[in-house]
Design an enzyme around this catalytic site. Structure first.
Site, PDB file in Angstrom:
ATOM      1  CG  ASP A 125      -1.846  -1.133   1.373  1.00  0.00           C
ATOM      2  OD1 ASP A 125      -1.606  -1.385   0.063  1.00  0.00           O
ATOM      3  OD2 ASP A 125      -2.102  -1.401   2.575  1.00  0.00           O
TER       4      ASP A 125
HETATM    5  N1  URA Z   1      -1.200  -6.145   3.652  1.00  0.00           N
HETATM    6  C1  URA Z   1      -1.964  -4.654   3.603  1.00  0.00           C
HETATM    7  O1  URA Z   1      -2.690  -4.001   4.854  1.00  0.00           O
HETATM    8  N2  URA Z   1      -1.037  -3.728   2.607  1.00  0.00           N
HETATM    9  C2  URA Z   1       0.276  -3.867   2.621  1.00  0.00           C
HETATM   10  O2  URA Z   1       0.779  -2.495   1.632  1.00  0.00           O
HETATM   11  C3  URA Z   1       0.422  -5.729   2.451  1.00  0.00           C
HETATM   12  C4  URA Z   1       0.126  -6.496   3.254  1.00  0.00           C
END
Ligand code: URA
Length: 324
Positions: A125
């Site tokens: 993310d």
């Molecule tokens: N899980 C998440 O919620 N975000 C990420 O960036 C990776 C795994």
């Protein structure tokens, strides 16, 4: 004793550390099927650096060795690159952001001469930090991210609230998360087995480690929100056997040969593990397969949560007691 020039030392093609098997290199260069390539080798039709190699096993370095079949050089493979980046926050995991957004991408941080041929393996993310691999090896990238191969991704999370042992056990067993396709919620299914280790519990925050074998959209954030502990900070610290340790935030480096081999081994090993640890999926439409009432309720809750902001439940203050 006179020193030997390394170029004068006869190459040993039975040395595994040189690289892949000769027949595989030939097959990948489009010479013929692997079995046919084996026969070409045994028939003495293949030369490596001017020497006939007619015994198996034989191992070569496809980047450096001059390999000919019946006197004709084989096509060189384009060099496969494997780069690890320690992703900072405020960076999108894509090769190019949408023009009107124009945010920093993971590729903007990698000033490698062949960066334009690289793509990220999976996704972190915008605000997640840590290990992201970039490569031009589509096959390896697919296997690393496909749940069937069960390669473990390790995350460190700091969450709001005190995560109880019960909540940790619930995360480990699996949480029902809504499934979305083309912007629509289509039921819910349970996440695959997760390993959870709580490192530290304070009054209003918990530090923990999670090991996942699948990678659904915002999975860690959604799972932790579902038990009432929204994520404050999330970092990926390892992908299979490859660890982020020692690489400063925003920096990148190429993986070593040992790390690449270890990733390949994790894929082969993970395939067996993943099959054993098949997630108990509640099929989206066929609710008949959701056995218990509890399962049905959890699915319903997950669907209801889908569409709402992630902080749907207030973090609990205490450690014990039943939540539901
Ligand atoms: N899980 C998440 O919620 N975000 C990420 O960036 C990776 C795994």
């Amino acid at each position: 004793m006179p020193r030997l020039d390394p170029d004068d030392i006869p190459a040993r093609y039975d040395d595994k550390s040189r690289g892949p098997r000769l027949q595989r290199t030939l097959a990948e260069a489009g010479v013929a099927a692997r079995r046919v390539c084996e026969q070409l080798i045994l028939d003495g039709e293949v030369e490596v650096n001017g020497t006939i190699v007619d015994t198996l096993p034989a191992f070569v370095d496809p980047e450096r060795d001059r390999i000919t079949v019946q006197g004709r050089p084989i096509k060189r493979r384009s060099r496969k690159l494997y780069i690890m980046l320690n992703k900072p926050t405020h960076t999108v995991t894509t090769t190019a952001d949408e023009p009107d957004l124009d945010r920093r991408t993971v590729l903007d941080l990698v000033d490698h001469p062949t960066a334009d041929r690289l793509f990220p393996v999976g996704r972190l993310d915008f605000d997640t930090t840590g290990l992201i691999l970039l490569t031009n090896d589509g096959e390896l990238a697919n296997k690393l991210t496909h749940p069937r191969f069960g390669v473990v991704k390790t995350y460190h999370a700091v969450v709001k609230g005190r995560l109880s042992d019960e909540d940790a056990a619930e995360l480990a067993r699996g949480i029902y998360l809504a499934e979305r396709k083309a912007g629509r919620t289509e039921g819910a299914s349970r996440t695959a087995r997760v390993e959870v280790r709580v490192h530290k519990r304070d009054r209003d925050r918990t530090v923990l480690e999670l090991k996942l074998r699948e990678g659904r959209n915002r999975q860690v954030r959604r799972m932790l929100a579902a038990v009432g502990c929204p994520v404050k900070k999330l970092e990926r610290v390892a992908m299979g056997p490859v660890k982020l340790k020692g690489l400063p935030r925003g920096a990148w480096r190429e993986l070593s040969r040992g790390e690449i081999d270890a990733l390949r081994r994790a894929i082969t090993r993970g395939k067996g593990d993943a099959e054993k640890a098949e997630p108990k999926r509640a099929p989206v439409r066929d609710q008949g397969e959701v056995r218990s009432r509890v399962d049905k309720r959890r699915m319903k809750n997950a669907v209801a949560r889908a569409g709402k902001p992630e902080r749907t439940r207030r973090p609990r203050r205490d450690d014990g007691g039943s939540r539901r």
